[in-house]
Design a protein around this motif. Structure first.
Motif, mmCIF file in Angstrom:
data_model
loop_
_atom_site.group_PDB
_atom_site.id
_atom_site.type_symbol
_atom_site.label_atom_id
_atom_site.label_comp_id
_atom_site.label_asym_id
_atom_site.label_seq_id
_atom_site.Cartn_x
_atom_site.Cartn_y
_atom_site.Cartn_z
ATOM 1 N N TRP A 48 25.382 21.449 22.803
ATOM 2 C CA TRP A 48 26.612 20.859 22.256
ATOM 3 C C TRP A 48 26.210 19.818 21.228
ATOM 4 O O TRP A 48 25.275 19.036 21.470
ATOM 5 C CB TRP A 48 27.425 20.169 23.355
ATOM 6 N N ASP A 49 26.924 19.792 20.110
ATOM 7 C CA ASP A 49 26.590 18.770 19.103
ATOM 8 C C ASP A 49 27.451 17.521 19.312
ATOM 9 O O ASP A 49 28.340 17.491 20.177
ATOM 10 C CB ASP A 49 26.686 19.350 17.689
ATOM 11 N N ILE A 50 27.175 16.516 18.482
ATOM 12 C CA ILE A 50 27.864 15.232 18.692
ATOM 13 C C ILE A 50 29.327 15.277 18.259
ATOM 14 O O ILE A 50 30.074 14.333 18.511
ATOM 15 C CB ILE A 50 27.129 14.072 17.970
ATOM 16 N N ASP A 51 29.744 16.370 17.606
ATOM 17 C CA ASP A 51 31.166 16.546 17.314
ATOM 18 C C ASP A 51 31.866 17.308 18.438
ATOM 19 O O ASP A 51 33.056 17.597 18.340
ATOM 20 C CB ASP A 51 31.337 17.324 15.999
ATOM 21 N N GLY A 52 31.096 17.706 19.451
ATOM 22 C CA GLY A 52 31.703 18.407 20.595
ATOM 23 C C GLY A 52 31.686 19.922 20.463
ATOM 24 O O GLY A 52 32.257 20.619 21.310
ATOM 25 N N ASN A 53 31.030 20.462 19.430
ATOM 26 C CA ASN A 53 30.962 21.925 19.285
ATOM 27 C C ASN A 53 29.877 22.501 20.186
ATOM 28 O O ASN A 53 28.806 21.908 20.335
ATOM 29 C CB ASN A 53 30.607 22.307 17.841
ATOM 30 N N ARG A 54 30.173 23.673 20.731
ATOM 31 C CA ARG A 54 29.196 24.362 21.576
ATOM 32 C C ARG A 54 28.545 25.495 20.796
ATOM 33 O O ARG A 54 29.224 26.193 20.037
ATOM 34 C CB ARG A 54 29.904 24.928 22.801
ATOM 35 N N TYR A 55 27.252 25.662 20.955
ATOM 36 C CA TYR A 55 26.522 26.749 20.298
ATOM 37 C C TYR A 55 25.774 27.556 21.352
ATOM 38 O O TYR A 55 25.155 26.980 22.253
ATOM 39 C CB TYR A 55 25.469 26.210 19.312
ATOM 40 N N VAL A 56 25.798 28.884 21.205
ATOM 41 C CA VAL A 56 24.883 29.702 22.002
ATOM 42 C C VAL A 56 23.526 29.524 21.342
ATOM 43 O O VAL A 56 23.349 29.819 20.162
ATOM 44 C CB VAL A 56 25.275 31.198 21.971
ATOM 45 N N ASP A 57 22.584 28.999 22.085
ATOM 46 C CA ASP A 57 21.297 28.624 21.497
ATOM 47 C C ASP A 57 20.267 29.730 21.710
ATOM 48 O O ASP A 57 19.980 30.107 22.849
ATOM 49 C CB ASP A 57 20.815 27.322 22.159
ATOM 50 N N PHE A 58 19.740 30.242 20.605
ATOM 51 C CA PHE A 58 18.656 31.224 20.703
ATOM 52 C C PHE A 58 17.320 30.600 20.301
ATOM 53 O O PHE A 58 16.327 31.295 20.183
ATOM 54 C CB PHE A 58 18.963 32.457 19.845
ATOM 55 N N TRP A 59 17.330 29.313 20.053
ATOM 56 C CA TRP A 59 16.108 28.615 19.629
ATOM 57 C C TRP A 59 15.367 28.097 20.856
ATOM 58 O O TRP A 59 14.149 28.117 20.908
ATOM 59 C CB TRP A 59 16.518 27.487 18.679
ATOM 60 N N MET A 60 16.130 27.660 21.846
ATOM 61 C CA MET A 60 15.595 27.272 23.152
ATOM 62 C C MET A 60 14.414 26.292 23.045
ATOM 63 O O MET A 60 13.334 26.525 23.624
ATOM 64 C CB MET A 60 15.168 28.534 23.927
ATOM 65 N N GLY A 61 14.660 25.230 22.273
ATOM 66 C CA GLY A 61 13.632 24.182 22.187
ATOM 67 C C GLY A 61 12.314 24.721 21.681
ATOM 68 O O GLY A 61 11.291 24.545 22.338
ATOM 69 N N HIS A 62 12.350 25.397 20.517
ATOM 70 C CA HIS A 62 11.136 26.024 19.954
ATOM 71 C C HIS A 62 10.570 27.073 20.917
ATOM 72 O O HIS A 62 9.358 27.182 21.089
ATOM 73 C CB HIS A 62 10.048 24.996 19.625
#
Ligand SMILES: Cc1ncc(COP(=O)(O)O)c(C=O)c1O
Length: 436
Positions: A48-62
């Motif tokens: 989630w970003d600081i504007d409150g948006n949610r992202y499906v993350d495929f980066w997974m912390g590098h």
């Protein structure tokens, strides 16, 4: 809603960051135009970003979080360790021995292992060990191979591969680093023959990482090892991405080629900083305090090396992977197959190809008439619209609510088919707009 409309707080933070941090960012890869979003929190497959948006993350912390973000097993182990014992001793601890025992039991080449705090350090030490062990100077690496930004290995990373990667590197040092084309045996052999007299090692990601997520042909690796042994040089696998991600023993366990040295990181730290050099005892022992100068190899050190938090987190994750081996890697193979089938069944208006293995994938938008064969980083540059991946594509996907780097990423156990459907839907919409 446009990316800019939904990320106003991030825009403001990037503005502040740009005043005090060069380029506003501490890792160039994390920038994409017009500015990156800033993360508030992460859980499972989402950030989630600081504007409150949610992202499906495929980066997974590098690519580190193989179980998903903030996994309870890791969190509980780390929190209880810190509560009961502390977090950084700068002294030997039981946890480092336990993690070393796991690595040496699982990774085929690992008779011994030494930990440091990042993958960059690990590859730097691996190359140094190879030079010391062989008494030779030349290091050969793959075009498009990323091993961190150490002086020796900052060569031929990004297109154009023959232009220096950085100011501030001494040409005298770089003279001893040569590049080869991944998976191309004839060219590889020619380069190795040219430097045969003074060749210390080849360092190679057995699944080319940011260069395209391309697995090496096992036959290429077999020939490479044979050739290097005939020249008295070493084979180093950089398994910082693939270690514990493609199997509990890395790609070396899958392809059956055991290198002399391997570097590890990412998943090994369970989401906390780590790097490791593993390999044959005779080589690793060169780094021991038992060796006197000048025959000693200066390696290791590092204020935070073997910090118990990374050791505990890494051990929890690795034990989980071992205990659930078939289910975990089977699941990733199923997801990978699902993604490929889904991509193949859709009409994007442009040819789309997926490379990767197991949980690692990369999407390629092929140029008109280009063959579908992607065997090396140069193929990615020549045959695909690679330059949109981290500009228009990354921004578009972020506006849809998915985050990818180089149009690729890594699944975690928290990802499922619904996230792949979401990804493919986003790609479709991107192609409709971009390639119309
Ligand atoms: C294959 C490979 N080697 C080395 C590194 C450098 O590791 P670190 O970022 O931990 O320094 C990376 C990081 O992305 C990598 O992917």
């Amino acid at each position: 809603m446009s990316y800019e409309d939904k990320t106003r707080e991030s825009a403001r933070l990037f503005e502040r960051a740009s005043q005090v941090i060069p380029g506003g960012i501490c890792h160039n890869l994390r920038y994409f135009p017009p500015y990156p979003f800033y993360v508030e929190r992460a859980q499972g497959p989402y950030v989630w970003d600081i504007d409150g948006n949610r992202y499906v993350d495929f980066w997974m912390g590098h690519y580190t979080h193989i179980l998903g973000h903030n996994h309870p097993l890791v969190r509980e182990a780390v929190v209880s360790f810190i509560k009961e014992k502390g977090f950084h001793f700068g002294l030997p601890n039981r946890e480092e021995v336990e993690l070393a025992e796991l690595v040496t039991a699982l990774v085929p080449c690992a008779e011994m292992v030494r930990f440091c705090s990042s993958g960059t350090e690990a590859t730097m030490y691996a190359v140094r060990l190879a030079r010391a062990f062989t008494g030779k100077k030349v290091v050969v690496k793959v075009k498009g191979g990323w091993h961190g930004a150490s002086t020796d290995l900052s060569v031929g990373i990004s297109h154009p591969f023959d232009v220096p990667e950085s100011e501030g590197l001494l040409p005298q040092v770089q003279e001893y680093v040569r590049t080869i084309s991944f998976n191309h045996w004839e060219e590889t052999e020619r380069v190795l023959d040219e430097v045969a007299e003074d060749l210390a090692c080849v360092i190679i990601e057995p699944v080319l990482g940011v260069g395209g997520f391309i697995p090496a042909d096992p036959d290429y690796l077999v020939r490479l090892k044979e050739k290097l042994e005939s020249l008295g040089a070493l084979l180093i696998f950089d398994e910082i991405i693939t270690g514990f991600r493609v199997s509990t023993g890395g790609y070396q366990k899958i392809c059956g080629v055991t290198p002399h040295l391997a570097t590890l990181g990412k998943v090994l730290g369970g989401g906390f900083p780590i790097g490791a050099v593993a390999g044959l005892r005779d080589i690793l022992e060169l780094g021991s305090w038992r060796k006197a100068k000048p025959s000693r190899v200066l390696m290791g050190g590092g204020t935070f090396s073997c910090n118990p938090v990374s050791m505990v987190a890494g051990a929890v994750v690795i034990k989980y992977l071992v205990e659930n081996e078939d289910r975990v890697y089977g699941y990733f193979n199923d997801l990978s197959l699902y993604l490929r089938k889904k991509i193949e069944s859709e009409d994007f208006g442009v040819a789309v190809r997926v490379t990767g293995i197991g949980s690692l994938f990369m999407i390629h938008f092929l140029k008109d008439g280009a063959s579908r064969e992607i065997r090396c980083a140069e193929d990615v540059i020549e045959k695909t619209y690679w330059d949109i991946r981290d500009t228009t594509f990354r921004r578009f996907m972020a506006s849809c609510g998915a985050y990818l780097v180089h149009a690729g990423g890594a699944f975690s156990l928290s990802h499922g088919e619904e996230h792949i459907n979401f990804l493919v839907e986003g790609i479709k919409r991107f192609c409709e707009e971009h390639f119309e």
